[in-house]
Structure formats: structure tokens, C-alpha cells
Design a protein around this motif. Structure first.
Motif, PDB file in Angstrom:
ATOM      1  N   LEU A 181       0.813  -1.221   0.000  1.00  0.00           N
ATOM      2  CA  LEU A 181       0.000   0.000   0.000  1.00  0.00           C
ATOM      3  C   LEU A 181       0.844   1.267   0.000  1.00  0.00           C
ATOM      4  N   GLY A 182       2.157   1.110   0.048  1.00  0.00           N
ATOM      5  CA  GLY A 182       3.045   2.273   0.015  1.00  0.00           C
ATOM      6  C   GLY A 182       3.469   2.678   1.402  1.00  0.00           C
ATOM      7  N   ILE A 183       4.263   3.713   1.414  1.00  0.00           N
ATOM      8  CA  ILE A 183       4.568   4.682   0.355  1.00  0.00           C
ATOM      9  C   ILE A 183       5.861   4.278  -0.347  1.00  0.00           C
ATOM     10  N   PHE A 184       6.098   4.918  -1.487  1.00  0.00           N
ATOM     11  CA  PHE A 184       7.237   4.547  -2.313  1.00  0.00           C
ATOM     12  C   PHE A 184       8.215   5.694  -2.513  1.00  0.00           C
ATOM     13  N   THR A 185       7.959   6.809  -1.835  1.00  0.00           N
ATOM     14  CA  THR A 185       8.834   7.983  -1.925  1.00  0.00           C
ATOM     15  C   THR A 185       9.179   8.437  -0.517  1.00  0.00           C
ATOM     16  N   GLU A 186      10.053   9.410  -0.415  1.00  0.00           N
ATOM     17  CA  GLU A 186      10.456   9.947   0.889  1.00  0.00           C
ATOM     18  C   GLU A 186       9.495  11.032   1.391  1.00  0.00           C
ATOM     19  N   ASP A 187       8.381  11.236   0.696  1.00  0.00           N
ATOM     20  CA  ASP A 187       7.400  12.232   1.137  1.00  0.00           C
ATOM     21  C   ASP A 187       6.853  11.834   2.501  1.00  0.00           C
ATOM     22  N   SER A 188       6.731  12.814   3.382  1.00  0.00           N
ATOM     23  CA  SER A 188       6.295  12.555   4.746  1.00  0.00           C
ATOM     24  C   SER A 188       4.816  12.152   4.809  1.00  0.00           C
ATOM     25  N   VAL A 189       4.557  11.063   5.518  1.00  0.00           N
ATOM     26  CA  VAL A 189       3.197  10.640   5.855  1.00  0.00           C
ATOM     27  C   VAL A 189       3.194  10.285   7.334  1.00  0.00           C
ATOM     28  N   ASP A 190       2.025  10.178   7.906  1.00  0.00           N
ATOM     29  CA  ASP A 190       1.908   9.834   9.320  1.00  0.00           C
ATOM     30  C   ASP A 190       1.729   8.326   9.477  1.00  0.00           C
ATOM     31  N   TYR A 191       2.613   7.719  10.280  1.00  0.00           N
ATOM     32  CA  TYR A 191       2.569   6.259  10.438  1.00  0.00           C
ATOM     33  C   TYR A 191       1.250   5.738  10.985  1.00  0.00           C
ATOM     34  N   PRO A 192       0.506   6.480  11.846  1.00  0.00           N
ATOM     35  CA  PRO A 192      -0.789   5.937  12.255  1.00  0.00           C
ATOM     36  C   PRO A 192      -1.741   5.752  11.069  1.00  0.00           C
ATOM     37  N   ASP A 193      -1.645   6.651  10.092  1.00  0.00           N
ATOM     38  CA  ASP A 193      -2.498   6.535   8.906  1.00  0.00           C
ATOM     39  C   ASP A 193      -2.137   5.293   8.095  1.00  0.00           C
ATOM     40  N   MET A 194      -0.846   4.998   7.996  1.00  0.00           N
ATOM     41  CA  MET A 194      -0.403   3.824   7.237  1.00  0.00           C
ATOM     42  C   MET A 194      -0.776   2.536   7.973  1.00  0.00           C
ATOM     43  N   ALA A 195      -0.678   2.551   9.294  1.00  0.00           N
ATOM     44  CA  ALA A 195      -1.101   1.386  10.081  1.00  0.00           C
ATOM     45  C   ALA A 195      -2.596   1.144   9.896  1.00  0.00           C
TER      46      ALA A 195
END
Length: 149
Positions: A36-50
Motif C-alpha cells: 500500500l506504500g509509500i514509495f517515496t520519501e514524502d512525509s506521511v503519518d505512520y498511524p495513517d499507514m497502520a
């Protein structure tokens, strides 16, 4: 052709390379990987990815999930807030084995910025190649899950 074995993976910017390595390893091991990603160094919030990965996992059809962030800590804590998820953050092969055999973990987390004493792919293999032992461990897993109530 799918082997019927399926895994979901998600990560934040702290573990792009590691998640890619783990996904490729899983594919070599015969798993269909839903990364599901991410595939770049762009900042995302780990709770959202979890949340994204655990929601997908809970739809069914997955053997387990893999989560990665800088340390693995934040994403594993986040995953463990989701009803039905038992996410382990093993330090080594032994802990990964016990996560499955004793805790029936359905997710494993890794840190992209962590220096492991053993290769993360070997730790993942130990997790994949272990099975829940049941017995007295089932009683304990039931107690873990009862804490969600």
C-alpha cells in the motif's frame, strides 16, 4: 499465478527501502504482496499507514501484514489499537518465532532506521515459518484480546 498466500504491507518515509526489500523477499517466497506504500520519501503519518494496512487485512484473505516506520515502534503501537490486530515488533529471529508460536501475531513491524543483529528478511522468514502452538498460549491470547473490550 497466485499461490493463495497473501500479505499486506505499508510503511512511512522512514522505511521505504526496507519495505521494498521485504516485499520483494515475500514475492520470492511465493506470496502475493499488496504493498500500500509509500514509495517515496514524502512525509506521511505512520498511524495513517497502520490504519490503511490493518483495515485492508481485516477485509480478509491475508495471511499476515507487515508494517514499517523509522523504528517500527509508532506503527506497531498504532496497529495494536485496531480491534483484532496483534502486531509484534521483534528484535531478532527468536522474538519473531515467539510472536507467532506464543502470541499468534498477525502483523510484524520493522524499523527502517534500526540496525538489526540479524537480517530483517531472516527475521521475517522466522515469523512466516512459525505457527501458533495453541494450548496454554491460546488462553493467553484470549486474555490479550479481552483487553480490547
Amino acid at each position: 499465478m497466485s499461490s493463495g498466500k497473501k500479505v499486506v504491507i505499508a510503511n512511512d518515509q522512514g522505511a521505504v527501502a526496507l519495505s521494498k526489500d521485504l516485499a520483494e523477499h515475500l514475492t520470492r517466497r511465493g506470496y502475493e504482496v499488496n504493498h500500500l506504500g509509500i514509495f517515496t520519501e514524502d512525509s506521511v503519518d505512520y498511524p495513517d499507514m497502520a490504519e490503511k494496512a490493518t483495515t485492508e487485512y481485516l477485509k480478509g484473505g491475508y495471511d499476515f501484514g507487515v508494517l514499517c516506520c523509522g523504528t517500527g515502534i509508532g506503527i506497531s503501537i498504532s496497529a495494536n489499537k485496531v480491534h483484532g490486530i496483534r502486531c509484534a515488533l521483534p528484535q531478532n529471529i527468536f522474538a519473531a518465532t515467539m510472536a507467532r508460536e506464543h502470541n499468534d501475531a498477525n502483523f510484524i513491524a520493522f524499523g527502517g532506521r534500526v540496525v538489526y543483529p540479524e537480517k530483517p528478511t531472516d527475521i521475517l522468514d522466522a515469523f512466516m515459518d512459525s505457527t501458533f502452538q495453541g494450548g496454554r498460549h491460546q488462553r493467553r491470547v484470549d486474555k490479550i484480546m479481552a483487553l480490547e473490550r
